[in-house]
Scaffold this motif. Structure first.
Motif, PDB file in Angstrom:
ATOM      1  N   THR A 156     -39.642  -2.329 -40.183  1.00 54.58           N
ATOM      2  CA  THR A 156     -39.473  -2.730 -38.789  1.00 54.58           C
ATOM      3  C   THR A 156     -37.993  -2.875 -38.487  1.00 54.58           C
ATOM      4  O   THR A 156     -37.254  -3.498 -39.251  1.00 54.58           O
ATOM      5  CB  THR A 156     -40.190  -4.067 -38.518  1.00 54.58           C
ATOM      6  N   PRO A 165     -38.169  -8.350 -33.885  1.00 53.90           N
ATOM      7  CA  PRO A 165     -38.239  -6.889 -33.795  1.00 53.90           C
ATOM      8  C   PRO A 165     -37.435  -6.347 -32.614  1.00 53.90           C
ATOM      9  O   PRO A 165     -37.306  -6.993 -31.574  1.00 53.90           O
ATOM     10  CB  PRO A 165     -39.738  -6.624 -33.599  1.00 53.90           C
ATOM     11  N   ASP A 171     -40.993   0.950 -36.087  1.00 56.82           N
ATOM     12  CA  ASP A 171     -41.974   0.011 -36.638  1.00 56.82           C
ATOM     13  C   ASP A 171     -43.114   0.848 -37.179  1.00 56.82           C
ATOM     14  O   ASP A 171     -43.952   1.336 -36.410  1.00 56.82           O
ATOM     15  CB  ASP A 171     -42.454  -0.958 -35.561  1.00 56.82           C
TER      16      ASP A 171
END
Length: 535
Positions: A156, A165, A171
């Motif tokens: 990620t 994130p 991801d």
């Protein structure tokens, strides 16, 4: 100790024969740094430094506490953080800042520690998201990523603030281990070398011991190819060498630095030379086997290296020459968060003093138990315990501290001082706990003490997985007297309840009333049978 070598030297694996689990190492300039798991011990997140990959010294504990919770504080019976807390740190240095990323399974939170200097101070903040066994990575374009997971591995991308994130960022799942594996991929670290991306990860393939795998890709969004790179136990009872990473020397040589389970002593660092094959995959040691002995690079400088175990309580003094009341030697760590009003280095000069602050059913629940790692193959610990101010039902002594603990202690019963050896029975030799935290210890042997102050001794023998501790005593006022054994040998079994190697423990707990006091002084730590190659 002083590192003075300017030539490569040969050392025997494991190069550090003590419990430094989940090691992650990097090199900055000509100095190596390591972070390691500390679970429920505080202060935590050990940061160590080396000039030759063998001799390590503490330079910081990057973490004071994980979280101020009833479990982390041993606030009440049944609430604890054993085997949880601070897990599997990822250590990185990028553009002047030091980073440690780790996850805590009790709070189910990931934390980022940052510092401008590896010696501290370190700052802590939470991340958005939970990244199990995470590996932090900075790419050449300064974008940050984390590889993480168990069995299913993901990468990620993190936002520039490293708070969570990156919206719209990478991801993806990069690998899925065999669902029949006894334990899937975990303990992953991400690197870049010669334009390729490398993920080091460990697992237990079906019916096999622990092995190390490496995944390689030409890009982070490309396909990763996996291969086993270490499948070896150093001829030690089938305990595989795995979980760690790779590091280069200033001269361009490469080494893999991994841990090996060694029974009761815990998980110990091993070192092996490494090179890259024509297809880019790492080639470890000799034909993929971990060498029994390894040639290490010359020390980068002749700096003094402080010991990672020792006999002193006090780390420093104040300007007037008195004791800094909050500064123990870095090799000491408390079990769980400390209750500072109940321990002292100043109330009795030269002694570590414990006050009883709660009623406890057994050693598991004792506040402020002071611990230190044992070292293989044999460690001997001695301490004088003054029990003259114990209350009835108090126990104060020297422990082999683990889930199936054992100890020798002074106790007060009906106004009389007794010397006792007690233990928690081992249900079996598996790594799994019976989750019994509350049952009272079982008495192995007990005698009337000659005095309120006694010299206690524990011999922790890990030779070839013997994993036994034996206890001795003698009069504190007659050092020339012989050591007398008390009780039988007790097994030291590594289990997932504590998930750490057996430690030396100095403790006081009360079963009837609070207010008792115990003093510990003249502590002595020795490793009489430890053989270190090259010295």
């Amino acid at each position: 100790m002083m590192i003075t070598s300017t030539n490569p030297m040969v050392y025997t694996n494991p190069v550090v024969y003590t419990d430094f689990p989940d090691p992650d190492i990097i090199r900055v300039g000509d100095v190596y740094y390591m972070a390691t798991t500390t679970m429920h011990f505080t202060p935590g997140c050990d940061i160590l430094r080396s000039y030759d990959l063998v001799h390590w010294e503490f330079i910081a504990h990057a973490l004071n506490i994980v979280a101020d919770t009833p479990e982390e504080r041993l606030e009440c019976e049944g609430a604890n953080a054993y085997g949880r807390g601070m897990w599997a740190p990822s250590l990185r240095y990028h553009r002047g800042t030091w980073y440690v990323l780790f996850a805590a399974n009790d709070t189910h939170t990931s934390y980022l520690l940052t510092a401008d200097d590896p010696c501290g101070p370190w700052r802590k903040r939470e991340l958005d998201g939970f990244y199990h066994d995470s590996g932090l990575f900075f790419d050449d374009d300064d974008r940050a990523y984390v590889v993480y997971g168990q069995s299913t591995l993901r990468i990620t991308e993190l936002n520039p603030e490293l708070s969570g994130p990156m919206p719209g960022g990478l991801d993806r799942v990069i690998a899925q281990d065999d669902p029949q594996a006894d334990l899937g991929y975990e303990g992953s670290h991400l690197y870049k070398h010669d334009g390729r991306y490398y993920v080091f990860t460990c697992h237990f393939p079906k019916g096999k011991g622990k092995t190390e795998a490496c995944l390689i890709a030409e890009s982070l969004d490309g396909a990763f190819e996996a291969r086993e790179i270490i499948d070896d136990d150093l001829s030690f009872h089938g305990y595989g060498v795995a979980q760690g990473g790779m590091v280069d020397t200033p001269d361009g040589d490469w080494y893999a630095f991994m841990m090996q389970d060694r029974g009761g002593v815990g998980r110990v660092p091993t070192l092996m030379p490494m090179r890259f094959g024509e297809d880019g995959f790492p080639v470890i040691g000799e034909n993929g086997k971990v060498p029994q002995s390894v040639s290490v690079p010359a020390a980068s400088c002749a700096e003094p290296v402080a010991p990672i175990n020792g006999s002193e309580f006090i780390a420093r003094h104040n300007a007037e020459g008195g004791v800094d009341a909050n500064c123990l030697q870095p090799y000491w760590q408390f079990n769980h968060i400390t209750h500072n009003e109940y321990w002292s280095l100043t109330e009795r000069p030269g002694a570590f003093r414990l006050h009883s602050g709660r009623i406890s059913s057994n050693l598991n629940h004792a506040w402020n138990t002071l611990t230190q790692r044992t070292m293989g193959p044999v460690t001997v610990a001695e301490v004088t315990v003054d029990a003259s101010t114990l209350h009835d039902g108090d126990f104060a002594g020297l422990a082999a501290f683990q889930g199936c603990y054992s100890y020798i202690a002074l106790t007060r019963r009906n106004g009389r001082t007794m010397l006792t050896v007690q233990y928690k029975p081992v249900n079996d030799d598996s790594i799994f706990s019976d989750d019994d935290w509350d049952s009272p210890a079982v008495t192995d042997a007990e005698i009337m003490a000659n005095a309120d102050c006694m010299r206690l001794r524990a011999v922790y023998d890990f030779t070839d997985c013997k994993d036994e501790v034996t206890f001795f005593y003698r009069d504190a006022d007659t050092p020339e007297s012989e050591w007398r054994p008390l009780g039988t040998a007790h097994r030291m079994v590594f289990k997932m309840d504590h998930f750490t190697g057996c430690r030396i423990g100095l403790f006081l707990y009360s079963t009837k009333e609070t207010g008792g006091i115990a003093d510990f002084y003249d502590f002595a730590y020795s490793t009489p049978n430890t053989k270190e190659g090259g010295r």
